[in-house]
Design an enzyme around this catalytic site. Structure first.
Site, PDB file in Angstrom:
ATOM      1  N   ASN A  90     -30.838   0.295 -45.997  1.00  0.00           N
ATOM      2  CA  ASN A  90     -29.623   1.117 -46.033  1.00  0.00           C
ATOM      3  C   ASN A  90     -28.921   1.233 -44.683  1.00  0.00           C
ATOM      4  O   ASN A  90     -27.712   1.446 -44.634  1.00  0.00           O
ATOM      5  CB  ASN A  90     -30.018   2.518 -46.540  1.00  0.00           C
ATOM      6  CG  ASN A  90     -28.943   3.542 -46.299  1.00  0.00           C
ATOM      7  OD1 ASN A  90     -27.912   3.538 -46.964  1.00  0.00           O
ATOM      8  ND2 ASN A  90     -29.160   4.421 -45.328  1.00  0.00           N
ATOM      9  N   SER A 140     -21.564  -2.976 -49.815  1.00  0.00           N
ATOM     10  CA  SER A 140     -20.275  -2.270 -49.800  1.00  0.00           C
ATOM     11  C   SER A 140     -19.270  -3.055 -50.647  1.00  0.00           C
ATOM     12  O   SER A 140     -19.444  -4.267 -50.850  1.00  0.00           O
ATOM     13  CB  SER A 140     -19.766  -2.209 -48.355  1.00  0.00           C
ATOM     14  OG  SER A 140     -18.421  -1.820 -48.307  1.00  0.00           O
ATOM     15  N   TYR A 155     -17.565  -6.081 -40.197  1.00  0.00           N
ATOM     16  CA  TYR A 155     -18.291  -5.344 -41.239  1.00  0.00           C
ATOM     17  C   TYR A 155     -18.219  -6.083 -42.577  1.00  0.00           C
ATOM     18  O   TYR A 155     -19.245  -6.265 -43.248  1.00  0.00           O
ATOM     19  CB  TYR A 155     -17.681  -3.945 -41.353  1.00  0.00           C
ATOM     20  CG  TYR A 155     -18.347  -3.056 -42.372  1.00  0.00           C
ATOM     21  CD1 TYR A 155     -19.621  -2.546 -42.156  1.00  0.00           C
ATOM     22  CD2 TYR A 155     -17.695  -2.698 -43.560  1.00  0.00           C
ATOM     23  CE1 TYR A 155     -20.230  -1.706 -43.083  1.00  0.00           C
ATOM     24  CE2 TYR A 155     -18.290  -1.863 -44.488  1.00  0.00           C
ATOM     25  CZ  TYR A 155     -19.558  -1.367 -44.246  1.00  0.00           C
ATOM     26  OH  TYR A 155     -20.167  -0.537 -45.165  1.00  0.00           O
ATOM     27  N   LYS A 159     -21.406  -7.611 -44.837  1.00  0.00           N
ATOM     28  CA  LYS A 159     -21.735  -7.144 -46.184  1.00  0.00           C
ATOM     29  C   LYS A 159     -21.633  -8.284 -47.203  1.00  0.00           C
ATOM     30  O   LYS A 159     -22.396  -8.322 -48.182  1.00  0.00           O
ATOM     31  CB  LYS A 159     -20.849  -5.958 -46.579  1.00  0.00           C
ATOM     32  CG  LYS A 159     -21.112  -4.694 -45.764  1.00  0.00           C
ATOM     33  CD  LYS A 159     -22.541  -4.156 -45.927  1.00  0.00           C
ATOM     34  CE  LYS A 159     -22.741  -2.805 -45.257  1.00  0.00           C
ATOM     35  NZ  LYS A 159     -24.116  -2.285 -45.366  1.00  0.00           N
TER      36      LYS A 159
HETATM   37  N1  LIG Z   1     -19.900   5.930 -46.428  1.00  0.00           N
HETATM   38  C1  LIG Z   1     -19.191   4.928 -46.928  1.00  0.00           C
HETATM   39  O1  LIG Z   1     -17.974   5.045 -47.186  1.00  0.00           O
HETATM   40  C2  LIG Z   1     -19.884   3.611 -47.229  1.00  0.00           C
HETATM   41  C3  LIG Z   1     -19.219   2.706 -48.066  1.00  0.00           C
HETATM   42  C4  LIG Z   1     -19.829   1.499 -48.367  1.00  0.00           C
HETATM   43  C5  LIG Z   1     -21.067   1.204 -47.856  1.00  0.00           C
HETATM   44  N2  LIG Z   1     -21.704   2.092 -47.039  1.00  0.00           N
HETATM   45  C6  LIG Z   1     -23.014   1.714 -46.499  1.00  0.00           C
HETATM   46  O2  LIG Z   1     -23.962   2.735 -46.736  1.00  0.00           O
HETATM   47  C7  LIG Z   1     -25.014   2.634 -45.777  1.00  0.00           C
HETATM   48  C8  LIG Z   1     -25.339   4.023 -45.260  1.00  0.00           C
HETATM   49  O3  LIG Z   1     -24.217   4.522 -44.561  1.00  0.00           O
HETATM   50  P1  LIG Z   1     -23.740   6.058 -44.661  1.00  0.00           P
HETATM   51  O4  LIG Z   1     -22.449   6.084 -45.349  1.00  0.00           O
HETATM   52  O5  LIG Z   1     -24.827   6.901 -45.142  1.00  0.00           O
HETATM   53  O6  LIG Z   1     -23.414   6.299 -43.096  1.00  0.00           O
HETATM   54  P2  LIG Z   1     -24.154   7.165 -41.967  1.00  0.00           P
HETATM   55  O7  LIG Z   1     -24.251   8.564 -42.412  1.00  0.00           O
HETATM   56  O8  LIG Z   1     -23.421   6.849 -40.716  1.00  0.00           O
HETATM   57  O9  LIG Z   1     -25.626   6.545 -41.916  1.00  0.00           O
HETATM   58  C9  LIG Z   1     -25.909   5.321 -41.303  1.00  0.00           C
HETATM   59  C10 LIG Z   1     -27.394   5.246 -41.085  1.00  0.00           C
HETATM   60  O10 LIG Z   1     -27.701   3.967 -40.500  1.00  0.00           O
HETATM   61  C11 LIG Z   1     -28.543   4.177 -39.399  1.00  0.00           C
HETATM   62  N3  LIG Z   1     -28.334   3.152 -38.376  1.00  0.00           N
HETATM   63  C12 LIG Z   1     -27.170   2.670 -37.891  1.00  0.00           C
HETATM   64  N4  LIG Z   1     -27.404   1.789 -36.917  1.00  0.00           N
HETATM   65  C13 LIG Z   1     -28.753   1.712 -36.770  1.00  0.00           C
HETATM   66  C14 LIG Z   1     -29.618   0.996 -35.906  1.00  0.00           C
HETATM   67  N5  LIG Z   1     -29.166   0.137 -34.968  1.00  0.00           N
HETATM   68  N6  LIG Z   1     -30.957   1.175 -36.030  1.00  0.00           N
HETATM   69  C15 LIG Z   1     -31.449   2.027 -36.964  1.00  0.00           C
HETATM   70  N7  LIG Z   1     -30.685   2.738 -37.806  1.00  0.00           N
HETATM   71  C16 LIG Z   1     -29.352   2.581 -37.703  1.00  0.00           C
HETATM   72  C17 LIG Z   1     -28.198   5.563 -38.861  1.00  0.00           C
HETATM   73  O11 LIG Z   1     -29.350   6.114 -38.241  1.00  0.00           O
HETATM   74  P3  LIG Z   1     -29.457   6.529 -36.690  1.00  0.00           P
HETATM   75  O12 LIG Z   1     -28.120   6.927 -36.217  1.00  0.00           O
HETATM   76  O13 LIG Z   1     -30.492   7.614 -36.682  1.00  0.00           O
HETATM   77  O14 LIG Z   1     -29.985   5.309 -36.027  1.00  0.00           O
HETATM   78  C18 LIG Z   1     -27.897   6.319 -40.146  1.00  0.00           C
HETATM   79  O15 LIG Z   1     -29.051   6.908 -40.668  1.00  0.00           O
HETATM   80  C19 LIG Z   1     -24.529   1.660 -44.707  1.00  0.00           C
HETATM   81  O16 LIG Z   1     -25.165   0.408 -44.867  1.00  0.00           O
HETATM   82  C20 LIG Z   1     -23.034   1.536 -44.989  1.00  0.00           C
HETATM   83  O17 LIG Z   1     -22.534   0.278 -44.606  1.00  0.00           O
HETATM   84  C21 LIG Z   1     -21.135   3.308 -46.715  1.00  0.00           C
END
Ligand SMILES: NC(=O)c1ccc[n+]([C@@H]2O[C@H](COP(=O)([O-])OP(=O)(O)OC[C@H]3O[C@@H](n4cnc5c(N)ncnc54)[C@H](OP(=O)(O)O)[C@@H]3O)[C@@H](O)[C@H]2O)c1
Length: 254
Positions: A90, A140, A155, A159
């Site tokens: 994730n 995504s 990005y 994906k």
């Molecule tokens: N929110 C949206 O609109 C959306 C839409 C489509 C897809 N997604 C996908 O959903 C997934 C989760 O994102 P979210 O929306 O929940 O965003 P988020 O709240 O920003 O969470 C992102 C997570 O990824 C971790 N992360 C990022 N870089 C990292 C690294 N180098 N090493 C380890 N952990 C890392 C962060 O943990 P730390 O900061 O603790 O490292 C955090 O727990 C992602 O893959 C994102 O692309 C999100």
């Protein structure tokens, strides 16, 4: 959906979708491995999980762009719980850049969003074969085409690669009883947009604009995405592999 005695690794469990899905798995009695860089947030989520089912999650502080940290996730999980049943890839970051910005943002997006999942899945696979487990990749709608109005070039590419990864590994591991699927959210209310560099005001505006343009007139909540991840990793989805599940309030239709 019962996950008793199942060991579930979640990357990016410190925030957003990963944090939500951790608590959902806890409600189904799973043994959890929570990873991320932000130890304080991981501790908070871990406490929430433990309050739900009395099982203390294993926290592995790990940067997914660091190969040694990825190895540590698998080693510590096996040392602590002795098995792996579900891997949720994730962790992700919304790297934004123009093609004029050079290759660095591309490298960052690939390292965080897909190379990490590739290496972690590779190291977890022997254990997943043993448990007849499964993988859920969080991709995504950006995998299917450019997101209009947002400079998400690196990005989107990362994906798109993840979806091909899901399908190729599903094909390879199917005969060994391991399923691999993907959840592809559209705009979802999490700290993701701010982590991608949008200001708070920008984010509010973005959600409003997106919601207005989506057929269901709303953006997704993180629990809704978490529900889908939980379902795909459960026995109820035992006939599903290599599938890419869109959850986008109809974004792909317009
Ligand atoms: N929110 C949206 O609109 C959306 C839409 C489509 C897809 N997604 C996908 O959903 C997934 C989760 O994102 P979210 O929306 O929940 O965003 P988020 O709240 O920003 O969470 C992102 C997570 O990824 C971790 N992360 C990022 N870089 C990292 C690294 N180098 N090493 C380890 N952990 C890392 C962060 O943990 P730390 O900061 O603790 O490292 C955090 O727990 C992602 O893959 C994102 O692309 C999100």
């Amino acid at each position: 959906m019962d996950f008793s005695n199942k060991v579930v690794i979640i990357t990016g469990a410190s925030s957003g979708i990963g944090a939500s899905v951790a608590v959902l798995y806890a409600k189904q009695s799973a043994k959890l491995v929570l990873t991320g860089r932000n130890e304080q947030s991981l501790n908070t989520i871990s406490k929430q999980c433990e309050e739900v089912n009395g099982i203390k999650p294993l926290i592995v502080k790990a940067d997914v762009t660091d190969d040694n940290d990825i190895k540590k996730i698998v080693l510590n999980t096996i040392e602590h719980f002795g098995r792996i049943d579900v891997l949720v890839n994730n962790a992700g970051v919304g790297v934004r850049a123009s093609i004029l910005d050079g290759v660095k943002p591309f490298d960052e997006a690939i390292a965080t969003n897909i190379r990490s999942a590739y290496l972690l899945t590779s190291l977890a696979t022997p254990y997943l074969i043993e448990s007849k487990g499964n993988v859920v990749n969080v991709s995504s709608v950006a995998a299917f085409g450019p997101i209009k109005g947002v400079d998400f070039l690196p990005y989107c590419i990362s994906k798109a690669a993840m979806d091909q990864f899901t399908k190729c590994v599903a094909l390879e591991l199917g005969p060994q009883g391991v399923r691999v699927n993907s959840v592809n959210p559209g705009c979802t209310r999490t700290p993701f947009a701010e982590a991608a560099g949008f200001t708070k005001d920008n984010v509010t505006q973005l959600y409003t604009q997106r919601a207005e343009s989506y057929p269901l007139r709303k953006v997704a909540e993180r629990d809704e995405v978490a529900d889908l991840i939980l379902y795909l990793s459960s026995d109820r989805a035992r006939s599903i592999t290599g599938s890419v599940y869109v959850i986008d309030n109809g974004e792909m239709l317009v």
